[in-house]
Design a protein around this motif. Structure first.
Motif, PDB file in Angstrom:
ATOM      1  N   PRO A 222      32.198  43.129  43.154  1.00 34.25           N
ATOM      2  CA  PRO A 222      32.682  42.012  42.337  1.00 34.25           C
ATOM      3  C   PRO A 222      33.441  40.984  43.183  1.00 34.25           C
ATOM      4  N   GLY A 223      33.172  39.707  42.911  1.00 30.44           N
ATOM      5  CA  GLY A 223      33.882  38.643  43.636  1.00 30.44           C
ATOM      6  C   GLY A 223      33.035  38.037  44.753  1.00 30.44           C
ATOM      7  N   THR A 224      32.060  38.786  45.300  1.00 30.71           N
ATOM      8  CA  THR A 224      31.269  38.210  46.401  1.00 30.71           C
ATOM      9  C   THR A 224      30.216  37.240  45.837  1.00 30.71           C
ATOM     10  N   LYS A 228      27.880  37.561  42.374  1.00 33.42           N
ATOM     11  CA  LYS A 228      27.826  36.511  41.344  1.00 33.42           C
ATOM     12  C   LYS A 228      26.389  36.003  41.157  1.00 33.42           C
TER      13      LYS A 228
END
Ligand code: HEM
Length: 476
Positions: A222-224, A228
């Motif tokens: 999550p977050g990369t 996404k």
């Protein structure tokens, strides 16, 4: 009496010697007149990938290619994207690679793109499946490009975009405007989604995330950017899937062109969703970039801008007040075509393509080993001073001269030649028509196009605008 162990040892060494000699003969057979190109394999694992991807202005070759070509020649070996690679900056070899796509050099896009684009993406599939999906895109483009509904839809979207610019502020962030325009054209025409619908905004946002993932590390955390992008693809797929389901129930959703795709036999829903995504993706990023490149280059080429304006004034003079453009008008936009060709030659929206050699290939005196990655660098041919006089200069007038080389390949070539080229050109030409008739502009900051490796305007291409006082173009 001969010692048997001596016989065994002698046979063993003779065997070794024979193997060595045979190998050497075999190698010479391949290599005496044909050689693996010179080059450097760089660092273990990463090879030379970081140097190759280092951003530079897209109307130049960049330090990496300049240095390598001057040291090793136009074709050299390297280690890129995790594989031993042959890099080709030679137009003739590039053409050969593209034309022999199926047999010798299939597309070989990095793994990160497979997971984001999905298993039916046209860029990734091969053989019969590629032909089937590609034919669907080709029928979509043929049914679209000269259809008057499409042309009117495009022009109305140009006008609504240009008219949305605040007359009190004489500034516009052009790159963003071009993105909105090109995505709106596809959403309206393909899926019948209007620019002011919240769904259009949502799709644009998902698309941004989708595209950012292509040059990311495949870390599904999550977050990369990668995470996404994979999530954005799932969301986009489910939006398109819902539209298809509604359409099948007979609901009046989706544009006529979705019907063209739905009417094709033998396509699964997953394939249809993938085709729609291909068209949205192919039509959005690249067309936006070419339009922005033209605006950028014309900002520093007043003679070309004047000639372009004259061409569009002549077209307007032949029409009734407020009359929309048609296919005949488009065919008269000859200098506009020169401007588009020149911006693509200088600006290099697609710098290089990913291919792989599936067998040992000899081309002239060059050897390409089986299993190696092959990168035809399209920008190298475009900026080659032996092919184009003053090759770094943006000069659309060069295309009036019959002796100008036609050796450009901004849309690739061979069996994967871009199927959307004609569509992109119409969209660009219609936008330029109203832009040059309504405005003069200056590029606000020093914001050259950068190859990242896909072209970016990091400052958003801010323009200082000055209206020309033309009245055509009020909201229809
Ligand atoms: C000026 C704008 C455009 C440029 C510079 C461009 C460039 C390219 C290039 C270089 C390729 C070849 C990729 C390869 O061989 O690996 C390609 C393929 C493709 N383009 Fe475009 N393109 C543009 C506009 C469009 C548009 C408007 C569409 C929408 C219909 C589109 C859809 C595609 C698709 C689906 C492919 C994959 C074709 C295949 O693999 O058979 N492109 N494009």
């Amino acid at each position: 009496m001969v010692d048997p162990s001596a016989i065994i040892l002698t046979t063993f060494f003779l065997g070794l010697a024979l193997t060595y000699i045979l190998k050497h003969i075999h190698k010479n057979k391949h290599d005496s007149s044909h050689q693996l190109p010179h080059g450097s394999m760089g660092w273990p694992l990463s090879g030379e990938t970081l140097g190759f991807l280092k951003p530079h202005t897209s109307n130049s070759l960049g330090n990496f290619l300049e240095e390598h070509c001057s040291r090793y020649g136009k074709v050299f070996k390297s280690h890129l994207f995790g594989s031993p690679t042959i890099v080709s900056c030679d137009f003739e070899l590039n053409l050969y690679i593209l034309q022999n796509e199926g047999k010798l050099f299939p597309a070989d896009y990095p793994k990160v793109m497979h997971n984001i684009l999905g298993k039916f993406a046209l860029l990734l599939v091969n053989g019969d499946l590629h032909r089937k999906l590609r034919n669907t895109v080709i029928s979509f483009v043929s049914a679209t490009k000269c259809d008057s509904n499409f042309l009117h839809c495009v022009e109305r979207l140009v006008l609504s975009r240009i008219n949305s610019w605040d007359p009190l502020s004489n500034q516009v962030a052009f790159y963003k405007e071009a993105k909105r325009y090109t995505i709106n054209v596809m959403l309206k025409h393909l899926l019948n989604i209007n620019p002011d619908e919240p769904l259009a905004c949502k799709i644009l946002q998902h698309f941004e995330n989708y595209i950012k993932g292509f040059v990311s590390l495949p870390l599904n955390i999550p977050g990369t950017a990668y995470f996404k992008a994979v999530k954005a693809r799932k969301k986009l797929s489910s939006i398109i899937q819902d539209i298809i389901l509604e359409k099948r129930k007979g609901e009046p959703v989706g544009g006529d062109l979705l019907n063209v795709i739905l009417s094709k036999p033998n396509l699964s829903d997953e394939e249809i969703v993938s085709i729609v995504l291909d068209i949205l993706f192919g039509g959005y990023e690249t067309t936006t970039k070419v339009l922005s490149l033209i605006v950028y280059f014309l900002g520093g080429a007043s003679n070309a801008l004047e000639r372009l304006k004259e061409e569009h004034q002549e077209i307007r003079e032949r029409k009734d007040e407020g009359e929309l453009l048609n296919w005949e008008d488009y065919k008269h936009m000859e200098f506009t075509q020169n401007v588009i060709n020149e911006a693509m030659r200088c600006g290099n929206v697609v710098k290089f393509l990913h291919r792989k050699a599936v067998q040992y290939v000899k081309f002239k005196d060059i050897v390409i080993p089986a299993g190696w990655k092959v990168l035809p660098v399209l920008s190298a041919g475009h900026l080659d001073p032996t092919l184009f006089e003053n090759s770094l200069e943006f000069n659309p007038f060069r295309w009036n001269d019959n002796s100008t080389s036609k050796k450009v390949a901004p849309f690739g070539g061979g069996p994967r030649l871009c199927p959307g080229a004609d569509l992109a050109k119409v969209e660009i030409a219609f936008f330029l028509h109203h832009l040059v008739l309504n405005y003069r502009w200056k590029i606000k900051d020093d914001d050259p196009p950068l190859a990242f490796p896909y072209v970016e305007f990091t400052g958003g291409l801010l323009l200082d605008l000055e209206p020309t006082g033309s009245t055509f173009g009020e909201h229809p």
